[in-house]
Design an enzyme around this catalytic site. Structure first.
Site, PDB file in Angstrom:
ATOM      1  N   VAL A  67       9.229  -7.512  -5.676  1.00  0.00           N
ATOM      2  CA  VAL A  67       7.875  -7.333  -6.193  1.00  0.00           C
ATOM      3  C   VAL A  67       7.110  -8.652  -6.057  1.00  0.00           C
ATOM      4  O   VAL A  67       7.638  -9.712  -6.381  1.00  0.00           O
ATOM      5  CB  VAL A  67       7.901  -6.905  -7.684  1.00  0.00           C
ATOM      6  CG1 VAL A  67       6.485  -6.624  -8.169  1.00  0.00           C
ATOM      7  CG2 VAL A  67       8.793  -5.686  -7.878  1.00  0.00           C
TER       8      VAL A  67
ATOM      9  N   SER B 210       0.198 -11.167  -4.454  1.00  0.00           N
ATOM     10  CA  SER B 210       0.131  -9.798  -3.950  1.00  0.00           C
ATOM     11  C   SER B 210      -1.088  -9.604  -3.056  1.00  0.00           C
ATOM     12  O   SER B 210      -2.209  -9.968  -3.422  1.00  0.00           O
ATOM     13  CB  SER B 210       0.058  -8.810  -5.111  1.00  0.00           C
ATOM     14  OG  SER B 210      -0.226  -7.507  -4.631  1.00  0.00           O
TER      15      SER B 210
ATOM     16  N   HIS C   1      -2.494  -6.912  -2.576  1.00  0.00           N
ATOM     17  CA  HIS C   1      -3.384  -5.919  -3.194  1.00  0.00           C
ATOM     18  C   HIS C   1      -4.568  -6.599  -3.893  1.00  0.00           C
ATOM     19  O   HIS C   1      -5.640  -6.010  -4.012  1.00  0.00           O
ATOM     20  CB  HIS C   1      -2.608  -5.050  -4.187  1.00  0.00           C
ATOM     21  CG  HIS C   1      -1.776  -3.997  -3.514  1.00  0.00           C
ATOM     22  ND1 HIS C   1      -2.312  -2.832  -3.004  1.00  0.00           N
ATOM     23  CD2 HIS C   1      -0.452  -3.949  -3.256  1.00  0.00           C
ATOM     24  CE1 HIS C   1      -1.349  -2.103  -2.468  1.00  0.00           C
ATOM     25  NE2 HIS C   1      -0.207  -2.754  -2.603  1.00  0.00           N
TER      26      HIS C   1
ATOM     27  N   GLU D   2       8.068  -1.974   3.820  1.00  0.00           N
ATOM     28  CA  GLU D   2       7.208  -1.069   3.068  1.00  0.00           C
ATOM     29  C   GLU D   2       6.416  -0.237   4.075  1.00  0.00           C
ATOM     30  O   GLU D   2       5.325  -0.640   4.499  1.00  0.00           O
ATOM     31  CB  GLU D   2       6.267  -1.841   2.144  1.00  0.00           C
ATOM     32  CG  GLU D   2       6.988  -2.578   1.004  1.00  0.00           C
ATOM     33  CD  GLU D   2       6.021  -3.203   0.007  1.00  0.00           C
ATOM     34  OE1 GLU D   2       4.789  -3.068   0.202  1.00  0.00           O
ATOM     35  OE2 GLU D   2       6.492  -3.818  -0.959  1.00  0.00           O
TER      36      GLU D   2
END
Length: 372
Positions: free
Chosen positions: A282, A288, A290, A341
């Site tokens: 993670v 990240s 995102h 991913e």
């Protein structure tokens, strides 16, 4: 009647001499300007042209022609005539201490080609620091690669000795800070751009937010709470419609996440699976993609396992046409730092996405090659 002024013969003689003297000065000045202008037409500055003339080097310069390094040499207080011929054979770089550093490197015994190589791989500050060290043999080991950095030389040596990797892999890894621990002293990415790189070594600030954050219509997303960078959202809509025409149903399952939202995700996974899982699988808050608003977790409306869906097959072949890349392919886990991913797609623009698709490389590799 007006009286005529009659000058004495001695005065007339003096005026004539003065006139001749002024004429000679004018002729000298015009000749001087013509010489200066002829050098300036070759690309030399006013200062350099003047010094070339005063040092009687015009004939030499005319034999060489335009040469930026020579121009810098004749402008510099560090110019040394004994190195004149070498200056002309060294590639120019726009450095404040160019000539001073060239002199130092010549004295250290570097060849003209080596000096050109050194200058091309660092800033003025980098070259100044590098010039202080003892001569290094076999510079080509790393610096034959155009993206090698002079300031990273010691790290290249250490990484190569520790891992046994070849020069190309070493330079790539060190430029990406892969010789450091994940999340250790990251580079801070402050400016939003479609080619920004965020990973375990490059972090966004806590308050970072995309410049063009917009809501995503629920036609294209799992719900009406999703947000994204406008440029990425518009590109996804075009991709969605193209897929729809061919009978494929894409959907955005997750998009922009703030720093705080990523913190919550990490805390949730930490409680469920422990700290080790979070560190390995993670992205930590700030690390990240995102948070850039440029990345979407894409799914299929007709399948629960995206990697096994027809939509996945379609997007694999077509994402680059709309500026997207699969950000974390399985074969590049060692470079990206993240496990595979198949659902994670990142907008980078058509040019970059097409290059990555056609050359089958990771975004990290593209970044080192062309953006860093």
């Amino acid at each position: 009647m007006k009286r005529k002024i009659k000058l004495k013969k001695t005065v007339i003689k003096k005026i004539k001499v003065l006139g001749i003297f002024c004429a000679i000065l004018l002729a000298i000045f015009l000749f001087y300007r013509s010489q200066i202008n002829s050098l300036k037409k070759l690309g030399y500055s006013e200062t350099a042209s003047r010094n070339i003339l005063f040092q009687f080097k015009k004939k030499y310069i005319l034999s060489i022609g335009e040469n930026k390094t020579l121009n810098a040499a004749f402008e510099s207080k560090d110019y040394e005539e004994k190195y004149l011929d070498q200056y002309s054979k060294i590639d120019y770089q726009n450095h404040d201490n160019l000539i001073k550093n060239i002199n130092t490197l010549i004295k250290k015994g570097y060849s003209n080609d080596n000096i050109s190589m050194i200058l091309a791989h660092g800033s003025d500050k980098d070259v100044t620091e590098f010039a202080k060290r003892d001569k290094i043999n076999y510079l080509e080991e790393f610096f034959s690669l155009p993206y090698a950095k002079l300031s990273n030389y010691d790290r290249y040596v250490d990484y190569s000795n520790e891992t046994g990797e070849n020069d190309e892999t070493t330079v790539l890894a060190v430029n990406l800070d892969m010789d450091k621990e994940n999340y250790e002293n990251p580079t801070i990415v402050k400016k939003f751009s479609t080619d920004m790189l965020v990973n375990k070594h490059r972090s966004l600030q806590k308050n970072f937010e995309p410049d063009d954050l917009v809501s995503i219509d629920s036609e294209y997303a799992v719900d009406d709470t999703q947000l994204g960078s406008r440029i990425a959202v518009n590109a996804f809509i075009k991709m969605y419609k193209a897929a729809k025409k061919e009978g494929y149903d894409l959907v955005i399952n997750s998009s922009y996440r703030s720093y705080e939202e990523q913190e919550e995700i990490c805390d949730t996974y930490r409680e469920l699976y422990g700290e080790n899982y979070v560190l390995n699988y993670v992205a930590m808050p700030g690390f990240s993609e995102h948070q850039t608003g440029l990345s979407f977790d894409v799914g299929s409306k007709d399948s629960n396992v995206f990697a096994e869906s027809e939509e996945y097959e379609w997007i694999q072949e077509n994402a680059h046409k709309y500026g997207f890349i699969q950000r974390f392919p399985s074969k590049y886990q060692a470079i990206t730092g993240f496990r595979a991913e198949p659902w994670h797609y990142r907008y980078v623009g058509k040019k970059i996405a097409t290059y990555i698709y056609e050359h089958d490389i990771s975004f990290e590799e593209y970044y080192v090659l062309f953006l860093d």
